[in-house]
Design an enzyme around this catalytic site. Structure first.
Site, short mmCIF file in Angstrom:
data_model
loop_
_atom_site.label_atom_id
_atom_site.label_comp_id
_atom_site.label_asym_id
_atom_site.label_seq_id
_atom_site.Cartn_x
_atom_site.Cartn_y
_atom_site.Cartn_z
N LEU A 1 -39.93 -42.38 -35.38
CA LEU A 1 -40.75 -42.28 -36.57
C LEU A 1 -39.91 -42.58 -37.80
O LEU A 1 -38.73 -42.24 -37.85
CB LEU A 1 -41.36 -40.88 -36.70
CG LEU A 1 -42.25 -40.40 -35.55
CD1 LEU A 1 -42.74 -38.98 -35.83
CD2 LEU A 1 -43.43 -41.33 -35.32
N ASP A 2 -40.54 -43.20 -38.80
CA ASP A 2 -39.88 -43.39 -40.08
C ASP A 2 -39.47 -42.04 -40.65
O ASP A 2 -40.06 -41.01 -40.32
CB ASP A 2 -40.81 -44.07 -41.08
CG ASP A 2 -41.23 -45.46 -40.65
OD1 ASP A 2 -40.42 -46.13 -39.99
OD2 ASP A 2 -42.37 -45.86 -40.97
N ARG A 3 -38.52 -42.07 -41.55
CA ARG A 3 -38.04 -40.83 -42.17
C ARG A 3 -39.20 -40.04 -42.79
O ARG A 3 -39.28 -38.82 -42.64
CB ARG A 3 -37.00 -41.15 -43.25
CG ARG A 3 -36.42 -39.93 -43.93
CD ARG A 3 -35.30 -40.32 -44.86
NE ARG A 3 -34.58 -39.15 -45.35
CZ ARG A 3 -33.36 -39.19 -45.88
NH1 ARG A 3 -32.73 -40.34 -45.99
NH2 ARG A 3 -32.77 -38.09 -46.30
#
Length: 254
Positions: A63-65
């Site tokens: 997942l993106d930050r």
């Protein structure tokens, strides 16, 4: 009972797999030496016994930050291979919740639009930037409207997304493409300039007025797969920042 760092929580575990709930703002992997603590660092601590006895901590989905929600972790190389193959073959079902600008015309629809890294076809100051382009990789996402909201003249929608392929930023790109960008999205929202401004200045009142949330309102809320003969499924409720944004809004309908 395992000791879990406050950075994340366990939502399910088998002999081979671990499902954890990642908060927004926590990096999945280190990006530079002496950088901030990451999910991977926490998992290495959590699975220290397994790693000391020949196991590992392999992240199957990333997942993106700024994206919160469920991350699947394999605890051995054999489990990592099985899970990676299942992911590549589309046998892992992922569900996301997003808050978007506006009201989609239909309650259920699919976006089928190829995605490419924009720097491959044009100049871009943002290396991460993706876009719909005929030379891109096949990308398909199914969407279902869950609730529609109003705040004065502004309209918002809580929408469920089910990615049928696994391209970088796929859900955010597809929603932006159809005119319903994710609230708080610095890259695919009002303008990519918001991202450049954020990198330069950090979060400001000006960015707050344009984006409304300090991170994009996207949450990995469900993940399911069959592990041998056993069906596995985990869920995660949307976090407080997203529910808090929706709470004062007025429920509405078409």
């Amino acid at each position: 009972m395992r000791r879990v760092d406050v950075e994340f929580e366990i939502v399910g575990e088998t002999d081979d797999l671990l499902a954890v709930n990642k908060p927004a703002g926590l990096l999945v992997h280190p990006t530079k030496p002496d950088g901030p603590r990451t999910l991977w660092d926490g998992l290495r601590d959590l699975l220290g016994y397994e790693i000391a006895n020949g196991g590992q901590a392999s992240l199957i989905n990333r997942l993106d930050r700024e994206t919160s929600g469920i991350v699947l972790v394999a605890k051995s190389s054999a489990a990592a291979r099985r899970a990676a193959i299942a992911m590549q073959e589309g046998r892992v079902q992922k569900t996301y919740q997003a808050i978007v600008w506006g009201w989609p015309e239909r309650d259920e629809f699919e976006v089928d639009a190829p995605i490419i890294r924009w720097g491959e076809v044009a100049e871009s100051p943002i290396w991460l930037l993706r876009a719909v382009h005929p030379d891109g990789a096949v990308a398909r996402t199914a969407f279902t409207v869950r609730r529609r909201y109003k705040r004065g003249e502004e309209k918002f929608t809580l929408i469920e997304a089910r990615p049928l392929t696994g391209r970088t930023h796929q859900i955010r790109v597809h929603l932006s493409r159809i005119g319903h960008a994710v609230v708080g999205d610095k890259i695919y929202g009002p303008s990519p300039d918001c991202y450049l401004e954020f990198i330069k200045t950090g979060w400001t009142a000006a960015l707050q007025s344009r984006l409304l949330l300090s991170r994009h309102a996207l949450h990995s809320s469900g993940l399911a797969l069959r592990w041998g003969d056993v069906p596995l499924a985990w869920t995660s409720e949307i976090p407080c920042d997203m529910s808090g944004f929706l709470e004062p809004l007025q429920l509405a309908s078409l």
